[in-house]
Scaffold this motif. Sequence first.
Motif, PDB file in Angstrom:
ATOM      1  N   SER A  19       6.505  29.639 -27.142  1.00  0.00           N
ATOM      2  CA  SER A  19       6.825  28.381 -26.448  1.00  0.00           C
ATOM      3  C   SER A  19       5.733  27.378 -26.798  1.00  0.00           C
ATOM      4  O   SER A  19       4.545  27.704 -26.717  1.00  0.00           O
ATOM      5  CB  SER A  19       6.850  28.571 -24.935  1.00  0.00           C
ATOM      6  N   ILE A  20       6.137  26.191 -27.176  1.00  0.00           N
ATOM      7  CA  ILE A  20       5.179  25.120 -27.486  1.00  0.00           C
ATOM      8  C   ILE A  20       5.496  23.921 -26.603  1.00  0.00           C
ATOM      9  O   ILE A  20       6.579  23.335 -26.711  1.00  0.00           O
ATOM     10  CB  ILE A  20       5.220  24.726 -28.967  1.00  0.00           C
ATOM     11  N   LEU A  21       4.572  23.591 -25.738  1.00  0.00           N
ATOM     12  CA  LEU A  21       4.745  22.436 -24.858  1.00  0.00           C
ATOM     13  C   LEU A  21       3.772  21.351 -25.294  1.00  0.00           C
ATOM     14  O   LEU A  21       2.607  21.621 -25.562  1.00  0.00           O
ATOM     15  CB  LEU A  21       4.484  22.833 -23.404  1.00  0.00           C
ATOM     16  N   ASN A  22       4.276  20.140 -25.365  1.00  0.00           N
ATOM     17  CA  ASN A  22       3.497  19.035 -25.914  1.00  0.00           C
ATOM     18  C   ASN A  22       3.125  17.994 -24.870  1.00  0.00           C
ATOM     19  O   ASN A  22       3.831  17.813 -23.868  1.00  0.00           O
ATOM     20  CB  ASN A  22       4.290  18.364 -27.037  1.00  0.00           C
ATOM     21  N   CYS A  23       2.034  17.312 -25.173  1.00  0.00           N
ATOM     22  CA  CYS A  23       1.527  16.298 -24.254  1.00  0.00           C
ATOM     23  C   CYS A  23       0.789  15.234 -25.068  1.00  0.00           C
ATOM     24  O   CYS A  23       0.041  15.574 -25.995  1.00  0.00           O
ATOM     25  CB  CYS A  23       0.578  16.975 -23.260  1.00  0.00           C
ATOM     26  N   ASP A  24       1.020  13.979 -24.764  1.00  0.00           N
ATOM     27  CA  ASP A  24       0.316  12.873 -25.411  1.00  0.00           C
ATOM     28  C   ASP A  24      -0.416  12.051 -24.361  1.00  0.00           C
ATOM     29  O   ASP A  24       0.031  11.975 -23.207  1.00  0.00           O
ATOM     30  CB  ASP A  24       1.315  11.974 -26.152  1.00  0.00           C
ATOM     31  N   TYR A  25      -1.496  11.437 -24.777  1.00  0.00           N
ATOM     32  CA  TYR A  25      -2.232  10.589 -23.846  1.00  0.00           C
ATOM     33  C   TYR A  25      -2.631   9.303 -24.533  1.00  0.00           C
ATOM     34  O   TYR A  25      -2.700   9.241 -25.764  1.00  0.00           O
ATOM     35  CB  TYR A  25      -3.444  11.319 -23.252  1.00  0.00           C
TER      36      TYR A  25
END
Lengths: 114, 114
Positions: A19-25
């Motif tokens: 599982s790959i969960l992504n997040c940007d800031y």
Amino acid sequence: DQQVKQNSPSLSVQEGRISILNCDYTNSMFDYFLWYKKYPAEGPTFLISISSIKDKNEDGRFTVFLNKSAKHLSLHIVPSQPGDSAVYFCAAFDRGSTLGRLYFGRGTQLTVWP
Amino acid sequence: EPEVTQTPSHQVTQMGQEVILRCVPISNHLYFYWYRQILGQKVEFLVSFYNNEISEKSEIFDDQFSVERPDGSNFTLKIRSTKLEDSAMYFCASSEVGLSQPQHFGDGTRLSIL
């Protein structure tokens, strides 16, 4: 407040796969990042964190990767298990200006199916 | 494993009434926080508290909100005159000393304003 974004509201993965969960800031002053997992009717549970001086942190099946130039982080879960099904929140803060005001993303609902 | 405890789990109150949400942080933690999550929205920071005073508060935390540590174990959030838009899940969190210590959350109080 869009300082932390999780653009995928949901992710479905087969048991045993990654599982790959992504997040940007957007805030370049953020220097500490955390992932939380949340089951229904419970509070967020801390999973793993990473400081901006690192690009990877690993804890068992969970690994967080940080790409500062892209202002992007990801959480890898290998192998995924049905018990991992939950909402995953990415959070960030700027240790230089706050005692701990966390900025959260909207969360990604992970479903791991057998 | 030590945990943050919040009471009550659900509070129903008439608009204009005062409510007090209670939290017992983890015993050796010294930083305390309140967050809220309106249904369908992000988890939002309200206030942080250290050494018996507010360290930081968000724009949400206006004059109708107050926090207190009345004794050595409890940490409370008071809303003086509740509004319909105060309906949300309210999460208490605590952390150890140190800027890289993760915050640990309680299971929340669901506040419903009628």
